[in-house]
Design a protein around this motif. Structure first.
Motif, PDB file in Angstrom:
ATOM      1  N   GLU A  12       5.462   3.114  -4.581  1.00 18.09           N
ATOM      2  CA  GLU A  12       5.525   3.510  -5.982  1.00 18.09           C
ATOM      3  C   GLU A  12       5.852   2.321  -6.886  1.00 18.09           C
ATOM      4  O   GLU A  12       5.403   2.269  -8.032  1.00 18.09           O
ATOM      5  CB  GLU A  12       6.581   4.602  -6.169  1.00 18.09           C
ATOM      6  N   ARG A  13       6.636   1.401  -6.373  1.00 13.12           N
ATOM      7  CA  ARG A  13       7.062   0.250  -7.181  1.00 13.12           C
ATOM      8  C   ARG A  13       6.614  -1.043  -6.522  1.00 13.12           C
ATOM      9  O   ARG A  13       6.482  -1.113  -5.290  1.00 13.12           O
ATOM     10  CB  ARG A  13       8.585   0.231  -7.313  1.00 13.12           C
ATOM     11  N   PRO A  14       6.421  -2.089  -7.304  1.00 12.83           N
ATOM     12  CA  PRO A  14       6.158  -3.403  -6.709  1.00 12.83           C
ATOM     13  C   PRO A  14       7.379  -3.878  -5.909  1.00 12.83           C
ATOM     14  O   PRO A  14       8.506  -3.435  -6.133  1.00 12.83           O
ATOM     15  CB  PRO A  14       5.907  -4.303  -7.913  1.00 12.83           C
ATOM     16  N   THR A  15       7.141  -4.778  -4.980  1.00 11.00           N
ATOM     17  CA  THR A  15       8.201  -5.376  -4.184  1.00 11.00           C
ATOM     18  C   THR A  15       8.448  -6.800  -4.667  1.00 11.00           C
ATOM     19  O   THR A  15       7.508  -7.577  -4.836  1.00 11.00           O
ATOM     20  CB  THR A  15       7.820  -5.408  -2.693  1.00 11.00           C
ATOM     21  N   LEU A  16       9.716  -7.123  -4.886  1.00 14.49           N
ATOM     22  CA  LEU A  16      10.082  -8.484  -5.280  1.00 14.49           C
ATOM     23  C   LEU A  16      10.621  -9.218  -4.056  1.00 14.49           C
ATOM     24  O   LEU A  16      11.542  -8.734  -3.378  1.00 14.49           O
ATOM     25  CB  LEU A  16      11.142  -8.466  -6.379  1.00 14.49           C
ATOM     26  N   PRO A  25       0.823  -1.218   0.000  1.00 12.29           N
ATOM     27  CA  PRO A  25       0.000   0.000   0.000  1.00 12.29           C
ATOM     28  C   PRO A  25       0.856   1.267   0.000  1.00 12.29           C
ATOM     29  O   PRO A  25       1.767   1.408   0.819  1.00 12.29           O
ATOM     30  CB  PRO A  25      -0.798  -0.122   1.300  1.00 12.29           C
ATOM     31  N   GLY A  26       0.589   2.147  -0.945  1.00 13.04           N
ATOM     32  CA  GLY A  26       1.300   3.421  -1.011  1.00 13.04           C
ATOM     33  C   GLY A  26       2.658   3.370  -1.668  1.00 13.04           C
ATOM     34  O   GLY A  26       3.288   4.414  -1.867  1.00 13.04           O
TER      35      GLY A  26
END
Length: 282
Positions: free
Chosen positions: A172-176, A169-170
């Motif tokens: 800017e980029r997806p997390t891998l 949530p919030g």
């Protein structure tokens, strides 16, 4: 203080205090003098690291991060099974006269399979899926190929890396994120080495995929301390802890196959003295 130190101390203390022994049992590994290498072990150890908080390098002693990265690149970028392509000599005991370790590690990564979108080896398929279908639950590499085990000079230890993308949530980029599955681990010799290797692999893949490196979950089926390592580990886990180092990659690299060891930046790595001449069971 380094959270990796806390996890390492907790794991080692648990193995020493509550582990079971293989002493007197039939075991494969031997010491250099030919005697059996017995272990204290715990089954099903799971440690969690968050690369958004800190890089998980031990400070109790130094982990050679550039050498660890070199081995990761050897396996997943060069897809090599020849020790002559590796700067360190950690695999020499398992290499034949040509330098090969058989159909192991990098060889398996480089095996090509056919998909509807075309032919891919394992690493190229990971990179493709993270670009084209990042929320897939099928993004992984697997080095444990049963049909090739007889031609491997050592069965793979850390063999399964599963990638998973989350959208926080919030953010800017997806997390891998990554789940690393390991069948067996020599805790003194290899634990933080493997943790740092796969943390670096996660960071590289995240960077070239336009993502943030997040959680690394390390699952070890058989986490063991060899009998000749117990006193060394007892001393190690009593040492002072220091803050985790700051570890980053050259931000200009956008292609996984362009990374080199020179792209690794390590700052503020304070640590205890190195443990020298650790006996290794083969």
């Amino acid at each position: 203080m380094s959270k990796a130190d806390d996890l390492f101390v907790s794991m080692c203390s648990d193995i020493i205090e509550h582990g079971t022994t293989t002493e007197g049992q039939r075991v494969r590994p031997r010491w250099e003098d030919g005697t059996p290498a017995y272990t204290l072990k715990r089954f099903g150890v799971c440690n969690r690291y968050d690369l958004r908080e800190e890089f998980p390098a031990l400070t109790l002693r130094r982990t050679a991060l550039k050498s660890a990265l070199d081995e990761v690149l050897w396996i997943y970028q060069k897809k090599s099974n020849n020790v002559r392509d590796l700067r360190s000599h950690i695999w020499d005991a398992w290499a034949d006269e040509s330098g090969s370790i058989g159909k192991a590690y990098g060889y398996q990564v480089g095996v090509t399979s056919r998909y509807p979108e075309g032919d891919f080896d394992q690493m190229d398929r990971v990179l493709f899926d993270l670009r084209e279908n990042p929320y897939s639950r099928r993004i992984m590499t697997n080095l444990y190929t049963f049909s090739d085990l007889s031609e491997m000079h050592l069965y793979p230890c850390a063999f399964n890396a599963i990638y998973n993308v989350t959208q926080e949530p919030g953010a800017e980029r997806p997390t891998l994120n990554m789940l690393l599955v390991q069948r067996s681990q020599d805790v003194l010799a290899a634990n933080n080495w493997n943790v740092c290797q796969y943390a670096l692999l996660l960071m590289m893949v995240a960077q070239v995929s336009g993502m943030e490196a997040g959680g690394l979950v390390h699952m070890i089926a058989d986490a063991h301390i060899y009998d000749r390592h117990v006193d060394i580990v007892r001393e190690l886990i009593e040492r002072p802890h220091y803050p985790a180092p700051h570890v980053s990659l050259n931000p200009e690299v956008t292609d996984f196959y362009d990374f080199t060891c020179d792209d690794l930046v390590v700052e503020g790595y304070e640590h205890g003295p190195q443990v020298k001449n650790i006996p290794i069971a083969v």
